[in-house]
Design a protein around this motif. Sequence first.
Motif, short mmCIF file in Angstrom:
data_model
loop_
_atom_site.label_atom_id
_atom_site.label_comp_id
_atom_site.label_asym_id
_atom_site.label_seq_id
_atom_site.Cartn_x
_atom_site.Cartn_y
_atom_site.Cartn_z
N ARG A 151 35.05 38.23 25.41
CA ARG A 151 33.65 38.57 25.67
C ARG A 151 32.97 38.63 24.31
O ARG A 151 33.39 39.39 23.45
N ASP A 152 31.95 37.82 24.14
CA ASP A 152 31.22 37.71 22.88
C ASP A 152 32.20 37.51 21.72
O ASP A 152 32.08 38.13 20.67
N GLY A 153 33.19 36.66 21.96
CA GLY A 153 34.14 36.35 20.91
C GLY A 153 35.20 37.41 20.71
O GLY A 153 36.13 37.24 19.93
N GLU A 154 35.08 38.50 21.45
CA GLU A 154 36.07 39.56 21.28
C GLU A 154 37.12 39.46 22.38
O GLU A 154 36.78 39.35 23.55
N ARG A 155 38.40 39.54 22.00
CA ARG A 155 39.45 39.30 22.97
C ARG A 155 39.74 40.54 23.81
O ARG A 155 39.73 41.66 23.31
N ILE A 156 39.95 40.32 25.11
CA ILE A 156 40.32 41.42 26.01
C ILE A 156 41.77 41.22 26.40
O ILE A 156 42.17 40.14 26.85
N GLU A 157 42.59 42.27 26.18
CA GLU A 157 44.02 42.15 26.48
C GLU A 157 44.27 42.36 27.97
O GLU A 157 43.93 43.40 28.53
N LEU A 158 44.86 41.35 28.61
CA LEU A 158 45.22 41.48 30.03
C LEU A 158 46.71 41.22 30.17
O LEU A 158 47.30 40.51 29.36
N THR A 159 47.31 41.79 31.19
CA THR A 159 48.70 41.43 31.48
C THR A 159 48.69 40.04 32.11
O THR A 159 47.64 39.55 32.54
N ARG A 160 49.86 39.45 32.20
CA ARG A 160 49.90 38.09 32.75
C ARG A 160 49.40 38.05 34.18
O ARG A 160 48.72 37.13 34.59
N THR A 161 49.80 39.08 34.95
CA THR A 161 49.40 39.09 36.35
C THR A 161 47.90 39.28 36.47
O THR A 161 47.23 38.61 37.26
N GLU A 162 47.34 40.19 35.67
CA GLU A 162 45.89 40.39 35.69
C GLU A 162 45.18 39.10 35.30
O GLU A 162 44.17 38.72 35.91
N PHE A 163 45.75 38.43 34.32
CA PHE A 163 45.14 37.19 33.86
C PHE A 163 45.17 36.12 34.95
O PHE A 163 44.17 35.44 35.20
N ARG A 164 46.31 36.01 35.63
CA ARG A 164 46.41 35.00 36.69
C ARG A 164 45.43 35.31 37.82
O ARG A 164 44.80 34.43 38.38
N LEU A 165 45.30 36.60 38.11
CA LEU A 165 44.38 37.02 39.16
C LEU A 165 42.95 36.64 38.80
O LEU A 165 42.22 36.04 39.61
N LEU A 166 42.56 36.94 37.57
CA LEU A 166 41.20 36.63 37.13
C LEU A 166 40.97 35.12 37.13
O LEU A 166 39.92 34.62 37.56
N THR A 167 41.99 34.38 36.67
CA THR A 167 41.85 32.93 36.61
C THR A 167 41.67 32.33 38.00
O THR A 167 40.82 31.47 38.21
N GLU A 168 42.47 32.80 38.95
CA GLU A 168 42.34 32.29 40.32
C GLU A 168 40.94 32.54 40.86
O GLU A 168 40.32 31.66 41.47
N LEU A 169 40.47 33.76 40.67
CA LEU A 169 39.15 34.11 41.19
C LEU A 169 38.05 33.32 40.51
O LEU A 169 37.11 32.83 41.14
N ALA A 170 38.17 33.15 39.16
CA ALA A 170 37.12 32.46 38.41
C ALA A 170 37.12 30.97 38.72
O ALA A 170 36.06 30.33 38.80
N ALA A 171 38.35 30.42 38.95
CA ALA A 171 38.42 28.98 39.25
C ALA A 171 37.75 28.68 40.58
O ALA A 171 37.25 27.58 40.80
N GLY A 172 37.75 29.64 41.48
CA GLY A 172 37.08 29.43 42.76
C GLY A 172 35.81 30.24 42.84
O GLY A 172 35.51 30.81 43.89
#
Lengths: 465, 221
Positions: free
Chosen positions: B141-162
């Motif tokens: 966010r604004d170039g600043e990295r947000i630490e997510l676990t792999r599962t959280e990341f996959r969840l966000l990616t799935e939702l954002a991709a759709g």
Amino acid sequence: MSGPGRPAWRHTLRGRATLTITAVTVALSAVLAVGVWLAVSHYLLVGRERATLAQTVANAAQVGRALPAPGLSPEQLLAQLPRETGSTSLLARDDRWLTTSLRVGRDDLPAALREAVAGGTPARQRFALQGGTALAVGVPVEGGDAAYFEVFPLEELDRTYTVLAAVLAGAVLATVPVSLLVGSWATRPALRPLDRVSAAAAAVAAGDLSARIDPRGDPALEPIAASFNATVAALEERVRRDARFAADVSHELRTPLTTMLGALALVEGAADDLPEDGREALGMLREEVDRFSRLVADLLEISRADAGGGADALEDVRLAALVREALARRRRPVPLDLGEGAESAVVRADKRRLERVLGNLLDNADQHAGGVTCVRVEADPPRARVLVDDAGPGIPEEDRTRVFERFARGRGRERVPSGGSGLGLSLVTRHLRALGGEVQVTGSPDGGARFVVTLPLAEEQPCGS
Amino acid sequence: MLIIEDDVRVRRMVQLTLQREGYQVTEAATGAEGLARLAEHPADVVLLDLRLPDQDGLEVCRAIRRAGPTPVVIVTARADSDDVVAGLEAGADDYVTKPFVPRELTARIRAVGRRAQPDDGPTSLTAGDLEIAPLAGTVTRDGERIELTRTEFRLLTELAAGAGRVFSREELLDRVWGYGYFGDSRLVDVHVLRLRKKIERDPAHPAIVTTVRGMGYLVPG
């Protein structure tokens, strides 16, 4: 006063106490009324008789004095005698009868009375006269062959009796509603503590072991409350301990079971290297370990259901979709039949509980009844139903509640290891109870058993589809 | 692959099973030992029994989470207990219940261990004011990295991709955790809550991952 499921009011303690009070009051007042009636009527009659007797005797004496004297004719004499209104004087002299009334003559007097007086004895008699009662008093006239009679109508007295009887009967009747009201009012505070006792006992009987009686400082209630509460507390502790024990046993079995399942899988990976009998033994071991593991899981589940509690994750579940998924996971295909509106039927439930309900019913059919022949989902607002038919011989009427008991097995059959824990159907009832539903067993059209699961539909259908 | 479990036979059995699947397994009997092992050798996945002799398994789980995004699968006795939700809230990615069968265990470990791999998906996604780089596995966010676990990341990616489409819990369980219809929807709910705490400006009024009552979750398109 008597709601559904409660005993009729007259069977409650308070009802019985009130009715008893009413009965006693009414009986007492009836006895009192009869007593009053007897005393008053006797008193009135005696007074009347005394008065009439005195008057007749006085009049007879006057007649006796005046008759021999010259002057007044006997008719005039009779006419001027002092008399009550309505009463009649009669004079019998040498078989000649004189009367002051046209309505009352010799023949109206009772013969027995006439003869007694004619024989020289004063007498009185009550008799029927022209549709009423009358009192006749007869006195022999002194110094002559004459007899003097007076006839007094008793209509007035009869009317008094009637009114008195009516008033007394009315009073007795009036005590019924009054004593009902008073009894009900008076027993309410007296029996209120018992209401609390019975409410608590009913709650315990319904399975709420946390119910206690609060004596609220009532000294009469404190001993019974203390012993009741102690009993229920002991019962609750015991149920909890039993449930905890079952949970602990199940828990302790899980770790070795994990090892067994892992080891078994490893050995099965090398099953091809085993001789024929070794492979058969391995197959048996697999079946028993699977059954054992189901038993352990069910045991824990049932102990949890017994101990109560446990948070349910309630969500809107599409019943048809859930059933379809459950059937898709079975080894053998099972036809699914959807009733009208069943596809969109949504129930509010914990999905895992529902899954267990279906799984257990399907397992039960596979293990005991040759498999499922058909599953049907029906929507019948405000309820939804799932019907599971099996290919077995059906369950006799008398066994239909017993099948839901723990470790219930078919009668008179050889005990073939079926792979079931014996707890499956019992768990079905428990899960459904927690979801506000129920399960019943009837017969399917093909002669097998039909398990009918009923669940309340979700109040609010989710928007969209 | 690290296994923290106090029962020696279960530990050995899991080791044998997973070694057969090609995993390298280190073992620890206590929470303290497990954390020490993890500090020495980072693991792809940690299998953690919540009942440990020395300390609460939940504490160990939180400690692992603080140390990094290593996926954690907890072992509990009961799926219907509060342990599961507590474990997920403490940062676990998934759970298995005892007695678990080896097949189930390897499936869970494989699911949480895999990285987000949108096969031929876009190389960058957005969700609200977040930049998602699926291949690099980073969210900024604004170039600043947000630490997510792999599962959280996959969840966000799935939702954002759709983005713009509502995902049901079952769908997310399938796509993110590899479960079918009967997966535990609490997995999704707890992970969405955890995700919101990290990515939303106001987690109480989420704007990036929103709830559609009775249907599921949505990243508005």
